[in-house]
Design a protein around this motif. Structure first.
Motif, PDB file in Angstrom:
ATOM      1  N   GLU A   1       0.829  -1.209   0.000  1.00 67.63           N
ATOM      2  CA  GLU A   1       0.000   0.000   0.000  1.00 67.63           C
ATOM      3  C   GLU A   1       0.865   1.262   0.000  1.00 67.63           C
ATOM      4  O   GLU A   1       0.588   2.217  -0.731  1.00 67.63           O
ATOM      5  CB  GLU A   1      -0.931  -0.007   1.215  1.00 67.63           C
ATOM      6  N   LYS A   2       1.916   1.255   0.798  1.00 73.28           N
ATOM      7  CA  LYS A   2       2.813   2.412   0.858  1.00 73.28           C
ATOM      8  C   LYS A   2       3.447   2.661  -0.509  1.00 73.28           C
ATOM      9  O   LYS A   2       3.477   3.789  -1.000  1.00 73.28           O
ATOM     10  CB  LYS A   2       3.903   2.166   1.904  1.00 73.28           C
ATOM     11  N   ARG A   3       3.947   1.593  -1.144  1.00 72.62           N
ATOM     12  CA  ARG A   3       4.590   1.739  -2.453  1.00 72.62           C
ATOM     13  C   ARG A   3       3.583   2.121  -3.531  1.00 72.62           C
ATOM     14  O   ARG A   3       3.900   2.875  -4.453  1.00 72.62           O
ATOM     15  CB  ARG A   3       5.293   0.429  -2.820  1.00 72.62           C
ATOM     16  N   PHE A   4       2.354   1.620  -3.423  1.00 65.40           N
ATOM     17  CA  PHE A   4       1.297   1.924  -4.380  1.00 65.40           C
ATOM     18  C   PHE A   4       1.076   3.437  -4.482  1.00 65.40           C
ATOM     19  O   PHE A   4       0.955   3.986  -5.568  1.00 65.40           O
ATOM     20  CB  PHE A   4      -0.004   1.222  -3.973  1.00 65.40           C
ATOM     21  N   TYR A   5       1.049   4.093  -3.342  1.00 67.18           N
ATOM     22  CA  TYR A   5       0.814   5.538  -3.341  1.00 67.18           C
ATOM     23  C   TYR A   5       2.057   6.338  -3.742  1.00 67.18           C
ATOM     24  O   TYR A   5       1.952   7.506  -4.103  1.00 67.18           O
ATOM     25  CB  TYR A   5       0.280   5.998  -1.986  1.00 67.18           C
ATOM     26  N   GLN A   6       3.224   5.714  -3.692  1.00 65.63           N
ATOM     27  CA  GLN A   6       4.444   6.401  -4.117  1.00 65.63           C
ATOM     28  C   GLN A   6       4.635   6.370  -5.630  1.00 65.63           C
ATOM     29  O   GLN A   6       5.297   7.240  -6.182  1.00 65.63           O
ATOM     30  CB  GLN A   6       5.670   5.751  -3.459  1.00 65.63           C
ATOM     31  N   ILE A   7       4.057   5.379  -6.289  1.00 68.63           N
ATOM     32  CA  ILE A   7       4.213   5.246  -7.742  1.00 68.63           C
ATOM     33  C   ILE A   7       3.296   6.251  -8.427  1.00 68.63           C
ATOM     34  O   ILE A   7       2.089   6.252  -8.218  1.00 68.63           O
ATOM     35  CB  ILE A   7       3.882   3.810  -8.205  1.00 68.63           C
ATOM     36  N   LYS A   8       3.865   7.110  -9.252  1.00 70.89           N
ATOM     37  CA  LYS A   8       3.108   8.191  -9.894  1.00 70.89           C
ATOM     38  C   LYS A   8       2.660   7.841 -11.317  1.00 70.89           C
ATOM     39  O   LYS A   8       2.265   8.716 -12.071  1.00 70.89           O
ATOM     40  CB  LYS A   8       3.955   9.472  -9.937  1.00 70.89           C
ATOM     41  N   GLU A   9       2.724   6.593 -11.687  1.00 75.45           N
ATOM     42  CA  GLU A   9       2.346   6.144 -13.021  1.00 75.45           C
ATOM     43  C   GLU A   9       0.827   6.224 -13.195  1.00 75.45           C
ATOM     44  O   GLU A   9       0.075   5.881 -12.295  1.00 75.45           O
ATOM     45  CB  GLU A   9       2.807   4.691 -13.225  1.00 75.45           C
ATOM     46  N   THR A  10       0.373   6.705 -14.373  1.00 74.79           N
ATOM     47  CA  THR A  10      -1.071   6.820 -14.619  1.00 74.79           C
ATOM     48  C   THR A  10      -1.636   5.588 -15.318  1.00 74.79           C
ATOM     49  O   THR A  10      -2.802   5.250 -15.124  1.00 74.79           O
ATOM     50  CB  THR A  10      -1.373   8.063 -15.481  1.00 74.79           C
ATOM     51  N   ASN A  11      -0.823   4.922 -16.118  1.00 77.86           N
ATOM     52  CA  ASN A  11      -1.266   3.707 -16.789  1.00 77.86           C
ATOM     53  C   ASN A  11      -1.345   2.583 -15.757  1.00 77.86           C
ATOM     54  O   ASN A  11      -0.358   2.251 -15.112  1.00 77.86           O
ATOM     55  CB  ASN A  11      -0.274   3.345 -17.904  1.00 77.86           C
ATOM     56  N   LYS A  12      -2.538   1.988 -15.604  1.00 82.71           N
ATOM     57  CA  LYS A  12      -2.729   1.008 -14.532  1.00 82.71           C
ATOM     58  C   LYS A  12      -1.886  -0.248 -14.730  1.00 82.71           C
ATOM     59  O   LYS A  12      -1.461  -0.859 -13.767  1.00 82.71           O
ATOM     60  CB  LYS A  12      -4.197   0.654 -14.352  1.00 82.71           C
ATOM     61  N   TYR A  13      -1.607  -0.636 -15.969  1.00 80.54           N
ATOM     62  CA  TYR A  13      -0.802  -1.831 -16.219  1.00 80.54           C
ATOM     63  C   TYR A  13       0.658  -1.601 -15.853  1.00 80.54           C
ATOM     64  O   TYR A  13       1.316  -2.467 -15.282  1.00 80.54           O
ATOM     65  CB  TYR A  13      -0.937  -2.278 -17.679  1.00 80.54           C
ATOM     66  N   LYS A  14       1.160  -0.418 -16.182  1.00 79.54           N
ATOM     67  CA  LYS A  14       2.538  -0.077 -15.821  1.00 79.54           C
ATOM     68  C   LYS A  14       2.672   0.058 -14.302  1.00 79.54           C
ATOM     69  O   LYS A  14       3.670  -0.347 -13.719  1.00 79.54           O
ATOM     70  CB  LYS A  14       2.974   1.206 -16.508  1.00 79.54           C
ATOM     71  N   LYS A  15       1.654   0.636 -13.686  1.00 84.47           N
ATOM     72  CA  LYS A  15       1.671   0.800 -12.237  1.00 84.47           C
ATOM     73  C   LYS A  15       1.650  -0.571 -11.555  1.00 84.47           C
ATOM     74  O   LYS A  15       2.389  -0.815 -10.602  1.00 84.47           O
ATOM     75  CB  LYS A  15       0.482   1.637 -11.790  1.00 84.47           C
TER      76      LYS A  15
END
Length: 121
Positions: free
Chosen positions: A80-94
């Protein structure tokens, strides 16, 4: 330390007899520390212990030091912490970035993909 061989032998014997050098104790402390401090998963801990030539029996003992409930809770918090740190908009890349991060840290792939799909719909 450039000591004579007899002195080295005597010191090593003393350390083994008094349980200062103990593979089981090292493996347990290593597993607890890397999990609680660095948030490593079981796979990475096993690989690092194998790299240090720790026996399979002691690796198994070391993994028993990690509580399964706490293990899953830590995975959730880390993901969860890393999820919010990733600024990628494409859901597959994220999703890929999050999965790669967790896999690199040694978490099991089935747990990682279950958690990633739960966070990134």
């Amino acid at each position: 330390m450039q000591m004579i061989p007899q002195a080295v032998e005597k010191i090593m014997l003393h350390l083994f007899e008094n349980d200062f050098i103990n593979e089981s104790r090292f493996a347990k402390a290593f597993a607890r520390g890397k999990f609680s401090i660095k948030k490593w998963g079981r796979n990475r801990i096993v690989n690092e212990l194998k790299r240090r030539k720790i026996s399979a029996y002691n690796i198994k003992l070391a993994l028993q030091e990690i509580d399964n409930e706490n293990y899953l809770k830590t995975l959730d918090e880390l993901a969860e912490k890393r999820f919010y740190q990733i600024k990628e908009t494409n859901k597959y890349k994220k999703r890929k970035k999050l999965a790669d991060y967790l896999l690199y840290r040694g978490w099991e792939s089935d747990l990682v993909y279950e958690r990633v799909t739960g966070l990134v719909p």
